[in-house]
Design a protein around this motif. Structure first.
Motif, PDB file in Angstrom:
ATOM      1  N   VAL A  13       0.827  -1.204   0.000  1.00 53.51           N
ATOM      2  CA  VAL A  13       0.000   0.000   0.000  1.00 53.51           C
ATOM      3  C   VAL A  13       0.864   1.257   0.000  1.00 53.51           C
ATOM      4  CG1 VAL A  13      -1.633   1.367   1.365  1.00 53.51           C
ATOM      5  CG2 VAL A  13      -1.975  -1.099   1.121  1.00 53.51           C
ATOM      6  N   MET A  14       1.873   1.292   0.834  1.00 56.15           N
ATOM      7  CA  MET A  14       2.660   2.506   1.014  1.00 56.15           C
ATOM      8  C   MET A  14       3.812   2.634   0.024  1.00 56.15           C
ATOM      9  SD  MET A  14       1.209   4.195   3.205  1.00 56.15           S
ATOM     10  CE  MET A  14       0.075   4.190   4.554  1.00 56.15           C
ATOM     11  N   ARG A  15       4.452   1.526  -0.335  1.00 54.87           N
ATOM     12  CA  ARG A  15       5.640   1.630  -1.168  1.00 54.87           C
ATOM     13  C   ARG A  15       5.563   0.823  -2.457  1.00 54.87           C
ATOM     14  NH1 ARG A  15       6.831   1.131   4.008  1.00 54.87           N
ATOM     15  NH2 ARG A  15       7.242  -1.085   3.905  1.00 54.87           N
ATOM     16  N   GLY A  16       4.631  -0.091  -2.548  1.00 59.10           N
ATOM     17  CA  GLY A  16       4.551  -0.913  -3.740  1.00 59.10           C
ATOM     18  C   GLY A  16       5.642  -1.975  -3.732  1.00 59.10           C
ATOM     19  N   ASP A  17       5.783  -2.674  -4.855  1.00 62.19           N
ATOM     20  CA  ASP A  17       6.809  -3.707  -4.961  1.00 62.19           C
ATOM     21  C   ASP A  17       7.466  -3.559  -6.326  1.00 62.19           C
ATOM     22  OD1 ASP A  17       8.357  -5.942  -5.234  1.00 62.19           O
ATOM     23  OD2 ASP A  17       6.836  -7.346  -4.458  1.00 62.19           O
ATOM     24  N   SER A  18       8.622  -2.875  -6.342  1.00 60.61           N
ATOM     25  CA  SER A  18       9.234  -2.555  -7.634  1.00 60.61           C
ATOM     26  C   SER A  18       9.706  -3.818  -8.352  1.00 60.61           C
ATOM     27  CB  SER A  18      10.388  -1.561  -7.439  1.00 60.61           C
ATOM     28  OG  SER A  18      11.273  -2.082  -6.486  1.00 60.61           O
ATOM     29  N   THR A  19       9.989  -4.884  -7.575  1.00 67.11           N
ATOM     30  CA  THR A  19      10.466  -6.091  -8.261  1.00 67.11           C
ATOM     31  C   THR A  19       9.364  -6.711  -9.120  1.00 67.11           C
ATOM     32  OG1 THR A  19       9.839  -7.485  -6.413  1.00 67.11           O
ATOM     33  CG2 THR A  19      12.103  -6.620  -6.402  1.00 67.11           C
ATOM     34  N   ARG A  20       8.119  -6.486  -8.750  1.00 69.02           N
ATOM     35  CA  ARG A  20       7.009  -7.028  -9.552  1.00 69.02           C
ATOM     36  C   ARG A  20       6.347  -5.935 -10.403  1.00 69.02           C
ATOM     37  NH1 ARG A  20       5.699 -12.119  -7.533  1.00 69.02           N
ATOM     38  NH2 ARG A  20       3.860 -12.180  -8.852  1.00 69.02           N
ATOM     39  N   GLY A  21       6.884  -4.741 -10.313  1.00 66.49           N
ATOM     40  CA  GLY A  21       6.294  -3.639 -11.091  1.00 66.49           C
ATOM     41  C   GLY A  21       4.938  -3.199 -10.550  1.00 66.49           C
ATOM     42  N   VAL A  22       4.725  -3.388  -9.249  1.00 59.82           N
ATOM     43  CA  VAL A  22       3.447  -2.984  -8.644  1.00 59.82           C
ATOM     44  C   VAL A  22       3.629  -1.636  -7.946  1.00 59.82           C
ATOM     45  CG1 VAL A  22       1.691  -3.573  -6.921  1.00 59.82           C
ATOM     46  CG2 VAL A  22       2.716  -5.365  -8.327  1.00 59.82           C
ATOM     47  N   PRO A  23       2.968  -0.574  -8.420  1.00 60.59           N
ATOM     48  CA  PRO A  23       3.093   0.710  -7.737  1.00 60.59           C
ATOM     49  C   PRO A  23       2.341   0.691  -6.407  1.00 60.59           C
ATOM     50  CG  PRO A  23       1.490   0.878  -9.504  1.00 60.59           C
ATOM     51  CD  PRO A  23       2.030  -0.510  -9.550  1.00 60.59           C
ATOM     52  N   SER A  24       2.653   1.629  -5.532  1.00 61.11           N
ATOM     53  CA  SER A  24       1.959   1.676  -4.246  1.00 61.11           C
ATOM     54  C   SER A  24       0.528   2.182  -4.456  1.00 61.11           C
ATOM     55  CB  SER A  24       2.694   2.623  -3.302  1.00 61.11           C
ATOM     56  OG  SER A  24       2.594   3.944  -3.811  1.00 61.11           O
ATOM     57  N   CYS A  25      -0.365   1.856  -3.535  1.00 55.96           N
ATOM     58  CA  CYS A  25      -1.743   2.357  -3.616  1.00 55.96           C
ATOM     59  C   CYS A  25      -1.758   3.881  -3.476  1.00 55.96           C
ATOM     60  CB  CYS A  25      -2.612   1.749  -2.525  1.00 55.96           C
ATOM     61  SG  CYS A  25      -2.694  -0.042  -2.541  1.00 55.96           S
ATOM     62  N   VAL A  26      -0.915   4.379  -2.521  1.00 52.31           N
ATOM     63  CA  VAL A  26      -0.975   5.817  -2.236  1.00 52.31           C
ATOM     64  C   VAL A  26      -0.535   6.662  -3.441  1.00 52.31           C
ATOM     65  CG1 VAL A  26      -0.723   5.684   0.279  1.00 52.31           C
ATOM     66  CG2 VAL A  26       1.321   5.687  -1.178  1.00 52.31           C
ATOM     67  N   SER A  27       0.235   6.074  -4.375  1.00 44.03           N
ATOM     68  CA  SER A  27       0.696   6.882  -5.499  1.00 44.03           C
ATOM     69  C   SER A  27      -0.470   7.326  -6.390  1.00 44.03           C
ATOM     70  CB  SER A  27       1.749   6.125  -6.317  1.00 44.03           C
ATOM     71  OG  SER A  27       1.189   4.951  -6.858  1.00 44.03           O
ATOM     72  N   CYS A  28      -1.567   6.609  -6.388  1.00 41.00           N
ATOM     73  CA  CYS A  28      -2.720   7.034  -7.201  1.00 41.00           C
ATOM     74  C   CYS A  28      -3.958   7.375  -6.359  1.00 41.00           C
ATOM     75  CB  CYS A  28      -3.110   5.945  -8.203  1.00 41.00           C
ATOM     76  SG  CYS A  28      -1.883   5.657  -9.479  1.00 41.00           S
ATOM     77  N   VAL A  46      -3.857  -4.194 -14.926  1.00 45.05           N
ATOM     78  CA  VAL A  46      -2.435  -4.523 -15.024  1.00 45.05           C
ATOM     79  C   VAL A  46      -1.865  -4.764 -13.630  1.00 45.05           C
ATOM     80  CG1 VAL A  46      -0.185  -3.631 -15.706  1.00 45.05           C
ATOM     81  CG2 VAL A  46      -2.170  -3.249 -17.178  1.00 45.05           C
ATOM     82  N   VAL A  47      -2.180  -3.848 -12.716  1.00 42.87           N
ATOM     83  CA  VAL A  47      -1.641  -3.965 -11.356  1.00 42.87           C
ATOM     84  C   VAL A  47      -2.119  -5.264 -10.708  1.00 42.87           C
ATOM     85  CG1 VAL A  47      -1.638  -2.949  -9.049  1.00 42.87           C
ATOM     86  CG2 VAL A  47      -1.436  -1.478 -11.053  1.00 42.87           C
ATOM     87  N   ALA A  48      -3.413  -5.517 -10.812  1.00 45.65           N
ATOM     88  CA  ALA A  48      -3.974  -6.699 -10.150  1.00 45.65           C
ATOM     89  C   ALA A  48      -3.354  -7.977 -10.716  1.00 45.65           C
ATOM     90  CB  ALA A  48      -5.487  -6.725 -10.298  1.00 45.65           C
ATOM     91  N   ASN A  49      -3.043  -7.955 -12.007  1.00 42.87           N
ATOM     92  CA  ASN A  49      -2.439  -9.144 -12.602  1.00 42.87           C
ATOM     93  C   ASN A  49      -0.982  -9.325 -12.213  1.00 42.87           C
ATOM     94  OD1 ASN A  49      -4.175 -10.842 -14.329  1.00 42.87           O
ATOM     95  ND2 ASN A  49      -4.771  -8.832 -15.107  1.00 42.87           N
ATOM     96  N   ARG A  50      -0.338  -8.248 -11.783  1.00 43.94           N
ATOM     97  CA  ARG A  50       1.052  -8.377 -11.344  1.00 43.94           C
ATOM     98  C   ARG A  50       1.151  -8.810  -9.890  1.00 43.94           C
ATOM     99  NH1 ARG A  50       3.809  -2.996 -14.050  1.00 43.94           N
ATOM    100  NH2 ARG A  50       3.620  -3.678 -16.205  1.00 43.94           N
ATOM    101  N   MET A  51       0.040  -8.757  -9.189  1.00 43.16           N
ATOM    102  CA  MET A  51       0.055  -9.130  -7.775  1.00 43.16           C
ATOM    103  C   MET A  51      -0.159 -10.629  -7.626  1.00 43.16           C
ATOM    104  SD  MET A  51      -2.289  -5.977  -6.419  1.00 43.16           S
ATOM    105  CE  MET A  51      -2.244  -6.216  -4.649  1.00 43.16           C
ATOM    106  N   ARG A  52       0.506 -11.171  -6.612  1.00 45.07           N
ATOM    107  CA  ARG A  52       0.215 -12.567  -6.270  1.00 45.07           C
ATOM    108  C   ARG A  52      -1.138 -12.609  -5.555  1.00 45.07           C
ATOM    109  NH1 ARG A  52       6.148 -13.313  -4.155  1.00 45.07           N
ATOM    110  NH2 ARG A  52       5.315 -11.892  -2.599  1.00 45.07           N
ATOM    111  N   GLU A  53      -1.733 -13.805  -5.519  1.00 46.19           N
ATOM    112  CA  GLU A  53      -3.010 -13.916  -4.804  1.00 46.19           C
ATOM    113  C   GLU A  53      -2.854 -13.542  -3.342  1.00 46.19           C
ATOM    114  OE1 GLU A  53      -5.762 -17.303  -5.221  1.00 46.19           O
ATOM    115  OE2 GLU A  53      -4.744 -17.556  -7.165  1.00 46.19           O
ATOM    116  N   SER A  54      -1.735 -13.956  -2.773  1.00 43.17           N
ATOM    117  CA  SER A  54      -1.507 -13.646  -1.359  1.00 43.17           C
ATOM    118  C   SER A  54      -1.320 -12.137  -1.175  1.00 43.17           C
ATOM    119  CB  SER A  54      -0.281 -14.402  -0.841  1.00 43.17           C
ATOM    120  OG  SER A  54       0.862 -14.020  -1.595  1.00 43.17           O
ATOM    121  N   ASP A  55      -0.785 -11.454  -2.209  1.00 42.32           N
ATOM    122  CA  ASP A  55      -0.639 -10.002  -2.131  1.00 42.32           C
ATOM    123  C   ASP A  55      -2.009  -9.318  -2.101  1.00 42.32           C
ATOM    124  OD1 ASP A  55       2.067 -10.204  -2.163  1.00 42.32           O
ATOM    125  OD2 ASP A  55       2.302  -9.685  -4.285  1.00 42.32           O
TER     126      ASP A  55
END
Lengths: 428, 344
Positions: free
Chosen positions: B233-248, B293-302
């Motif tokens: 939520v706060m920082r995202g996960d750059s290794t998976r290309g997932v931006p943080s929630c707060v950025s948008c 795009v974001v949701a598809n880059r996230m793991r289910e556990s994410d």
């Protein structure tokens, strides 16, 4: 034994097809004279004709079927469900490859009037040529001119979703022999001009019969059942009888009530909902007052309906339970006396959408709730909460039975089984 | 002219057993229920007789009241929003020991009400009950599930809160339900026959509502999961290309005008379902689209972790979406603009 009987049935069908072939299958497509053809081509550019065509296409509600839910207007793609399979509506924009860009007016006239495609193939009657055959040549030309004036959209037609034997177009030969009689509307000189205009719109372009009449097992409309109401196949809503005389589905409706409902989606007698809400929003609200009056005056002339011998009235065992639910959930808007609020909430007492034979409309209205259609005459309609999330099948059956059997209503009770059957939400 | 009797009682909103939802503010809903009723007569007559358990039932919106205790006001009342902050001062508190007096007051209230109602009916033409000419009355089909002020459903955590979401976002979602780009059959059916102008009015109505948040149940998840959720939520996960929630979705996660929805005050079930819907295209938009795009880059556990963290995070006091100027970071390059110019 069963197999043998089925074999017989196929043989008979085959005999009908073969015998009928020569009669119905003959090429009766009409071709106009070269002079006429040239005149038609010239007329297609006339802006006044195009404008009239736009109005007529709206009255005929062509876009309702020929537009996919998220698609471009008239570019087809909406899948129309029938008990025999799905038939996709074709693209009728003037795209030369995928639409009607290469069609002449003769082609269009033959489709509308004879139910035959450009190559002479028989069209499936889900395209309501059984009604459109009554449309006059002048009106057809105007509609064609309008369609030709639309921006072409390239969208290839979707494949037919019909299985054998229905995917064999020539099987329609038999069906047409039974149910289809081509012919333009012939005005009745004994009746007024207004009445004739109404009859023309209701029987022809408006194709009201396609829903408001019971279909038989082959999907045809029997002679003499004109506008007597019926359950709409696949959609599972009940389109009521349209007679305003005793025993009719609109018993006691005044001309103004009919005009109001078609123009605004609401009248003091009831609201348009389900498929009719769609018809009002896309089509009838745009009709001229003169045409609406004509339709109403024609419907007023439909004969009284034979009332079935009154079956012994049996009140549902759940009446008390239904009454409690009604007081809690319905009475605030529809009133303890079931009279509703004129122009806001429809009455339930004496409302044939409540008492129609199947009970489907009342069950679905309770389950789905929703808004009356937003129209120019009623831009911010009031609404009814959906109760599907809050009431179980027994409760819905109890409250529906209560409203079908209270005040002056004397209809059959609704069963929890039926509520369960119609619990699905009908969306494309 | 609407004559209203408002009855406030010690209430307990029914919540699904065991989900941990706490009862809503005592009294508040009853006040609203009373004021909003255009036709209370049948409800009150039927209910006040026994004096014990009272159900106020409005347009299918269920308010269960246990043990009648207080009468707030009788007579003409200003619109609901003016009443709510002030209702405490108007209360006539009845001592629970004086049972007889309570019954008596109620009887008087009923008589007065009947009087008022008759007067009101006489003042109007015809006997039809007056139906308030308000958006709130018109959108009963929405509010029976989403709450009168779009506060969400007390009965189901899967039905989202609408109050205070940016109007642009709400109208876009209503349009998507019409076109089938967002799928949920009951919603699709209800909005089917409405005009663009009316959809805008409905969106505005819910966007303008300002009601306090309810504490929502959160699933029992490990501290590890919550940490992962907070990271995303706060920082995202750059290794998976997932931006943080707060950025948008705004630094406070309360959304950004005009199109970006807030993520606070939504239940775990709803958030989880929506993220999965983006993956399965039950929610969609034009072309390649950000959330898909974001949701598809996230793991289910994410997805579970993000939903759990958002649902368990205490919403800030000021829940209004941030102004459009607050969006300083440009959206990622692969985020295309949709039909209405909104980031998808």
């Amino acid at each position: 034994m069963k197999l043998w009987r089925r074999g017989w049935w196929l043989l008979v069908l085959l005999a009908i097809v073969v015998l009928g072939w020569r009669y119905v299958g003959r090429d009766d497509r009409q071709a106009s004279s070269p002079v006429q053809r040239e005149a038609d081509v010239a007329a297609l550019q006339d802006p006044a004709l195009i404008a009239r065509g736009e109005y007529l296409a709206t009255v005929g509600d062509c876009a309702a079927c020929h537009t996919a839910r998220d698609g471009q207007r008239y570019a087809g793609g909406r899948s129309l469900g029938t008990p025999f399979g799905d038939v996709p509506a074709p693209n009728i924009t003037p795209d030369p490859e995928t639409g009607i860009g290469q069609w002449s007016f003769d082609d269009f006239w033959n489709a509308l009037h004879q139910g035959k495609g450009r190559q002479g193939e028989l069209l499936y009657p889900v395209f309501s040529y059984t009604s459109f055959t009554k449309v006059s040549r002048d009106d057809a030309l105007a509609i064609f001119a309008y369609l030709k004036s639309l921006p072409p959209v390239q969208r290839p037609d979707t494949a037919l979703g019909l299985e054998f034997p229905y995917n064999v177009r020539s099987s329609l030969v038999a069906w047409r022999a039974l149910y289809f009689k081509p012919g333009e509307y012939r005005p009745d000189p004994a009746k007024s001009e207004q009445w004739n205009r109404g009859a023309y719109l209701v029987q022809g372009l408006g194709h009201c019969n396609e829903c408001h009449t019971t279909r038989d097992a082959l999907g045809g409309i029997e002679q003499g059942r004109h506008l007597t109401g019926g359950q709409i196949p696949q959609l599972d809503w009940y389109a009521p009888d349209l007679s305003t005389q005793p025993g009719g589905g609109l018993d006691g409706w005044r001309t103004q009530d009919i005009v109001d409902l078609l123009k605004t989606g609401q009248s003091t007698r009831g609201s348009a909902f389900g498929p009719m809400a769609d018809v009002v929003r896309k089509s009838t609200q745009h009709m001229t007052d003169a045409d609406l009056q004509a339709v109403a005056s024609y419907l007023q002339s439909l004969p009284p309906r034979a009332q079935p011998a009154p079956a012994p009235f049996k009140q549902a065992a759940s009446h008390e339970q239904g009454g409690k639910l009604y007081a809690q959930r319905c009475a605030d808007c529809h009133g303890a006396d079931g009279r509703g609020v004129a122009g806001v909430y429809p009455p339930l007492n004496g409302n044939t959408s409540v008492t129609e034979p199947t009970g489907i409309n009342a069950i679905r209205s309770v389950l789905l709730g929703g808004f009356a259609p937003a129209t120019a005459g009623n831009p911010k309609p009031y609404s009814m909460p959906p109760f599907a999330q809050q009431l179980n099948d027994e409760d819905v059956a109890a409250v529906v039975s209560y409203i079908r059997q209270s005040w002056s209503n004397r209809a059959s009770a609704a069963t929890p089984e039926n509520v369960g059957r119609f619990r699905n939400t009908p969306v494309d | 002219m609407v004559v209203v009797v408002v009855v406030v009682a010690k209430e307990r909103l029914m919540s699904p057993a065991g989900n941990g939802a706490r009862p809503a503010e005592t009294g508040a809903k009853c006040v609203r229920a009373g004021v909003e009723s255009g036709n209370m007569r049948s409800t009150l007559e039927g209910r006040l007789r026994c004096g014990q358990q009272i159900h106020l039932q409005l347009f299918g919106w269920r308010v269960r009241i246990v043990k009648l205790r207080q009468v707030v006001a009788i007579g003409h009342l200003p619109p609901v929003d003016a009443v709510r902050p002030a209702y405490n001062s108007r209360m006539i508190r009845l001592d629970s020991l004086r049972q007889r007096l309570r019954r008596h007051v109620l009887r008087v209230a009923l008589v007065l009400f009947a009087f008022g109602a008759c007067g009101a009916a006489a003042a109007q033409t015809g006997a039809a009950p007056a139906v308030p000419d308000t958006m709130q009355q018109r959108v009963a089909a929405c509010t029976s599930c989403h709450g009168v002020h779009g506060e969400g459903s007390p009965d189901s955590v899967a039905i989202p809160r609408l109050a205070g979401k940016p109007a642009g976002y709400l109208v876009q979602q209503l349009e998507y339900f019409q076109t089938g780009q967002r799928r949920h059959a009951p919603m699709e059916y209800v909005v089917r026959q409405l005009s663009p102008a009316y959809l805008r009015d409905i969106a505005d109505y819910f966007a303008q509502q300002d009601v306090s948040y309810r504490k929502l149940p959160v699933p029992a998840v490990s501290a590890e999961t919550l940490r992962r959720g907070e990271q995303l939520v706060m920082r995202g996960d750059s290794t998976r290309g997932v931006p943080s929630c707060v950025s948008c979705h705004g630094g406070k996660l309360t959304g950004v005008e005009p199109m970006m929805p807030g993520l606070m005050g939504l239940s775990y079930d709803y958030l989880n379902t929506q993220l999965v819907s983006w993956r399965t295209r039950q929610r969609a938009a034009e072309g390649p689209y950000c959330m898909g795009v974001v949701a598809n880059r996230m793991r289910e556990s994410d997805i579970a972790a993000v939903s759990a963290w958002l649902a368990s995070h205490e919403p800030p006091a000021d829940m209004r979406p941030e102004p459009a100027s607050a969006q300083t970071e440009p959206l990622p390059g692969w985020c295309v603009m949709g039909k209405s110019g909104a980031a998808q």
